[in-house]
Motif scaffolding. Sequence first.
Motif, PDB file in Angstrom:
ATOM      1  N   GLY A 303       8.115  -4.602  -3.322  1.00 43.62           N
ATOM      2  CA  GLY A 303       6.962  -5.440  -3.634  1.00 43.62           C
ATOM      3  C   GLY A 303       6.415  -6.232  -2.471  1.00 43.62           C
ATOM      4  N   SER A 304       7.050  -6.134  -1.298  1.00 39.57           N
ATOM      5  CA  SER A 304       6.593  -6.928  -0.145  1.00 39.57           C
ATOM      6  C   SER A 304       5.424  -6.266   0.582  1.00 39.57           C
ATOM      7  CB  SER A 304       7.740  -7.171   0.835  1.00 39.57           C
ATOM      8  OG  SER A 304       8.225  -5.955   1.378  1.00 39.57           O
ATOM      9  N   PRO A 306       1.835  -4.914  -0.344  1.00 42.75           N
ATOM     10  CA  PRO A 306       0.856  -4.854  -1.432  1.00 42.75           C
ATOM     11  C   PRO A 306       0.404  -3.426  -1.720  1.00 42.75           C
ATOM     12  CG  PRO A 306       0.349  -6.681   0.044  1.00 42.75           C
ATOM     13  CD  PRO A 306       1.466  -5.905   0.686  1.00 42.75           C
ATOM     14  N   GLY A 307       0.421  -3.066  -3.007  1.00 38.73           N
ATOM     15  CA  GLY A 307       0.015  -1.727  -3.413  1.00 38.73           C
ATOM     16  C   GLY A 307       1.141  -0.718  -3.435  1.00 38.73           C
ATOM     17  N   SER A 308       2.354  -1.114  -3.021  1.00 38.67           N
ATOM     18  CA  SER A 308       3.497  -0.193  -2.994  1.00 38.67           C
ATOM     19  C   SER A 308       4.683  -0.803  -3.725  1.00 38.67           C
ATOM     20  CB  SER A 308       3.918   0.121  -1.553  1.00 38.67           C
ATOM     21  OG  SER A 308       2.882   0.755  -0.840  1.00 38.67           O
ATOM     22  N   GLU A 309       5.429   0.050  -4.425  1.00 41.78           N
ATOM     23  CA  GLU A 309       6.670  -0.412  -5.040  1.00 41.78           C
ATOM     24  C   GLU A 309       7.717  -0.701  -3.969  1.00 41.78           C
ATOM     25  OE1 GLU A 309       7.578  -1.053  -8.257  1.00 41.78           O
ATOM     26  OE2 GLU A 309       5.440  -0.891  -8.699  1.00 41.78           O
ATOM     27  N   TRP A 310       7.824   0.243  -2.996  1.00 38.45           N
ATOM     28  CA  TRP A 310       8.780   0.039  -1.906  1.00 38.45           C
ATOM     29  C   TRP A 310       8.219   0.693  -0.652  1.00 38.45           C
ATOM     30  CZ3 TRP A 310      13.906   2.759  -0.584  1.00 38.45           C
ATOM     31  CH2 TRP A 310      14.621   1.982   0.354  1.00 38.45           C
ATOM     32  N   ILE A 311       8.797   1.821  -0.195  1.00 33.31           N
ATOM     33  CA  ILE A 311       8.362   2.419   1.082  1.00 33.31           C
ATOM     34  C   ILE A 311       7.705   3.775   0.888  1.00 33.31           C
ATOM     35  CG2 ILE A 311      10.101   1.177   2.423  1.00 33.31           C
ATOM     36  CD1 ILE A 311      11.755   3.786   2.460  1.00 33.31           C
ATOM     37  N   GLU A 312       7.215   4.027  -0.347  1.00 31.56           N
ATOM     38  CA  GLU A 312       6.616   5.338  -0.590  1.00 31.56           C
ATOM     39  C   GLU A 312       5.339   5.563   0.220  1.00 31.56           C
ATOM     40  OE1 GLU A 312       5.157   2.428  -3.650  1.00 31.56           O
ATOM     41  OE2 GLU A 312       7.085   3.012  -2.818  1.00 31.56           O
TER      42      GLU A 312
END
Length: 451
Positions: A303-304, A306-312
């Motif tokens: 969540g750190s 913006p727009g991504s759950e993680w590093i996808e």
Amino acid sequence: MENQGRNRKRLVLVPGPFQGHLTPMLQLATILKSKDFSITIAHTQFNSPDSSAHPDFTFLCIPDGLSEEEVRNPDLIAVVLRLNVNCESSFRECLTRGTNRMEPGDKICCIIYDALVYFSEAVARDLKIPSVVLHTISAATTIVRPILLQLKTQGHIPIPDSMLQVPVPLHQPLRFKDLPLSNFGSLDYFLEVVALTYNLRSSLAIIFNTIYCLEESPLAQLHQRYQVPIFPVGPLHKLAPTSAVSLLQEDTGCIPWLDKQTHNSVIYVSLGSVAHLNQDQLSEMAWGLANSKEPFLWVIRPGSIPGSEWIESMDEEFKECVKDRGCIVKWAPQKKVLAHEAVGGFWSHCGWNSTLESICAGVPLICQPCFGDQKVNARYLTHEWRVGLELEGEIERGTVERAIRTLMKEKEGEEMRQRVFDLKHKFDVSTGDGGSSCHYLSKLVELLTSL
């Protein structure tokens, strides 16, 4: 356990509801428990600590009245103001009526509260309970932060570009750009919190998670300003037995990965529990790490970005390029990581806990402060204690690559490593028998026992 506690003096500790505030307060609680005090942790519902990790403490949940919308508010300063408004009456009711295993008439000898949750002092004053304030930031930040109120009155905040590089009078090595302003929400709200946080009216003393040999001058200035006893009893994590205080799940799988790396070869990257990165910053950091050719352990919080759950959203070419020498985790057991012999540098946001942990481990830093006290800490790390390199301006892969190579491979980095090792030795002496931190801790225990 509680029946035994009834024969002891009870302390109520009120932590601030963020990782950098919860950690030192729970460490202090662990230390004071070992000194035969009975401990109650009075915490907000928002970001409440895990009570099961601390079976020797009583936990008292203060209803904070925050709505779901307020909890999700990225303006942390607005959240702090709302908590202080909402919690004053509910905390008073908790202490007078007795809830969550706090019995009516249970004698409290002192309330120790984080400066961020200043409602605690008002309640202590009303109930005629002695109080002591804990500052979880450096003494240097504490002495300089009231300047912000003066600058606002003089019309110098926001700070004009022409003043950013100007030294702050009487507060070397700080420049105006290093002053601890917040990046969150309204400036007026932030300055309101500053004014209320430093309006020490009735507390008996101030505790600092710092060390006398590191901050002798600002500690002396603070004593002169407040005219109350000041207890620099840090670094608290050195004095407290290991205890689980993380709000995030730690990934210990990075430790076996570190075990496979060579001595002082790994750059550890973590920008703390609050900061966010945009896609451009993420990409520049990633390729700076890749191009440095050094092995790295990188913490990226879910969540750190913006727009991504993680590093996808991270570049697949980067992932392929570094797959054999990079380890990316959601959260790391930081003290274990810094203590690992493979770690030779720490790319940090320079939060105060991280600053102390890195020095204690003898690890030099690359400093990327994000907001607030981190900017003060970074300036002291780079220009006073000279154990860090600061990344200034926009993050750019070439700058990142050069900083990593300087720290990890060049003479300048080796000199910083020697200086931080010397500081580590001073910390070890200060936290050992007869050292300054143990001395001030004994004085604090004497004060609390006398109440």
